[in-house]
Design an enzyme around this catalytic site. Structure first.
Site, mmCIF file in Angstrom:
data_model
loop_
_atom_site.group_PDB
_atom_site.id
_atom_site.type_symbol
_atom_site.label_atom_id
_atom_site.label_comp_id
_atom_site.label_asym_id
_atom_site.label_seq_id
_atom_site.Cartn_x
_atom_site.Cartn_y
_atom_site.Cartn_z
ATOM 1 N N THR A 74 65.100 -46.042 43.458
ATOM 2 C CA THR A 74 65.661 -44.426 42.866
ATOM 3 C C THR A 74 64.954 -44.195 42.051
ATOM 4 O O THR A 74 63.782 -44.754 42.206
ATOM 5 C CB THR A 74 66.424 -44.103 41.035
ATOM 6 O OG1 THR A 74 65.989 -43.757 40.716
ATOM 7 C CG2 THR A 74 66.254 -46.003 40.321
ATOM 8 N N TYR B 8 66.900 -49.349 32.919
ATOM 9 C CA TYR B 8 67.514 -48.895 34.249
ATOM 10 C C TYR B 8 67.055 -48.743 35.266
ATOM 11 O O TYR B 8 66.383 -49.236 36.844
ATOM 12 C CB TYR B 8 68.843 -47.377 34.898
ATOM 13 C CG TYR B 8 69.195 -47.005 35.845
ATOM 14 C CD1 TYR B 8 69.845 -48.240 36.934
ATOM 15 C CD2 TYR B 8 68.608 -46.014 36.578
ATOM 16 C CE1 TYR B 8 70.306 -47.742 38.222
ATOM 17 C CE2 TYR B 8 68.835 -45.510 38.215
ATOM 18 C CZ TYR B 8 69.572 -46.369 38.920
ATOM 19 O OH TYR B 8 69.361 -46.118 39.964
#
Ligand code: UDP
Length: 325
Positions: free
Chosen positions: A117, A141
């Protein structure tokens, strides 16, 4: 037919990857604990229900199917939740990935495509982010995904496990044939929330901040169609099969769109003005996140085909109307 293990194959991006794999002539085996995934999204190969943290179950599935490679999507992906409950993210995303890598090594599987990501970059220090941008995640995250990228480099060096990590920008849209789409619960993403508001099925959209240093004051993101993402995974897999070395690549379009531009595009596609209210900034949202997407395109000859806003919105709208009935 070559078998590919797809962890998280019942999820949003994983299920589109399964379809793309089947189209390219592979058999995708979805391995998913169905915590956030949906059984009905698995349509192009078997679903094996299981958790990455259940090493016995994972090893049994790998021994049964003997996959040629793995695509690894399984992860928790709610940024806000990761701040409040970091242990959940490190346990699932990092320890789960470690179990996967060790299982792969134990069974002689040496090729992996990893769902990473742009959240691994943290706050951007350049207007356009290329892969050499410092990786300094600002939430657990992003940190969990960066830790997996680090493990991948170490496993390559130690065990010759080659991995391509793909750092997504904003995945959006749905399968163009309308068979699968985005189905998060809770939903936090702009486009499904805005379309839901347009359809009268959700609250008016809260626009998070109108005082950003952008042309219209709202945040800018790089939206990429999920089918383009899925095709990119197949390209990466095929490159690994042909001997490509490990690497990490951005997956985006290089084009930035503001929240207001997205709302305008929704009105053009649907004919409905999205009910909205202007709210405060959401904590942790950078003003602008746009990929320098050239490296992946140069390396693998892939180009986004469906990532213009009207196509993204039309496909998501079709999916919403199909699922909301
Ligand atoms: N956004 C918004 N209202 C919402 C959800 C998102 O204004 O209800 C904005 C958000 O601030 C960001 C963009 O839409 O600038 C995309 O957000 P999303 O959560 O879809 O993806 P992210 O960029 O956070 O991964």
């Amino acid at each position: 037919m070559k078998t590919i293990l797809v962890t998280g194959g019942a999820g949003y991006i994983g299920s589109h990857a399964c379809k793309a794999l089947a189209t390219a002539g592979y058999l995708p085996v979805a391995y998913d604990n169905l915590v956030y995934g949906h059984e009905r999204a698995v349509q192009w190969g078997p679903l094996e229900r299981g958790d990455l943290l259940d090493r016995d179950r994972l090893a049994a599935v790998v021994a049964q199917y003997r996959p040629a490679a793995v695509m690894h999507f399984a992860a928790y992906a709610y940024v806000g939740e990761s701040v409040g409950d970091p242990g959940k993210y490190y346990h699932n995303n990092v320890t789960g990935s470690l179990a996967l890598l060790q299982t792969m090594c134990a069974h002689g599987i040496d090729k992996l495509v990893f769902s990473s990501t742009c959240a691994t970059y943290g706050n951007p220090v350049h207007a356009v982010l290329d892969e050499s941008h410092p990786q300094a995640p600002i939430n657990p995250y992003g940190q969990s995904k960066l830790m997996v990228e680090t493990m991948l480099r170490d496993f390559d060096r130690a065990h010759a496990l080659r991995a391509i990590a793909l750092r997504y920008f904003n995945a959006a849209g749905a399968d163009l044939e309308g068979v699968i789409g985005e189905d998060h619960d809770p939903e936090t993403h702009l486009i499904p929330l805005a379309l839901g508001a347009a359809a009268g099925k959700r609250e008016p959209l809260a626009v998070f901040g109108t005082d950003y240093p952008t042309a219209d004051g709202t945040c800018i993101r790089d939206y990429i169609h999920v089918q383009d993402l899925a095709d990119a995974h197949v390209s990466a897999l095929q490159a690994l099969e042909q001997g490509a070395p490990s690497g990490a690549y951005n997956l985006g379009t290089g084009e930035g769109r503001s929240v207001k531009e997205v709302l305008d595009a929704i009105e053009k596609v649907t004919g409905i003005s999205v009910p909205h209210v202007f709210g405060d900034r959401r904590e942790g949202d950078p003003a602008r996140l746009v990929a320098d997407a050239a490296l992946f395109q140069r390396a693998f000859g892939w180009r986004p085909q469906h990532s213009d806003l009207p196509t993204i919105i039309r496909s998501a709208w079709q999916w919403l109307n199909r699922t909301a009935s």
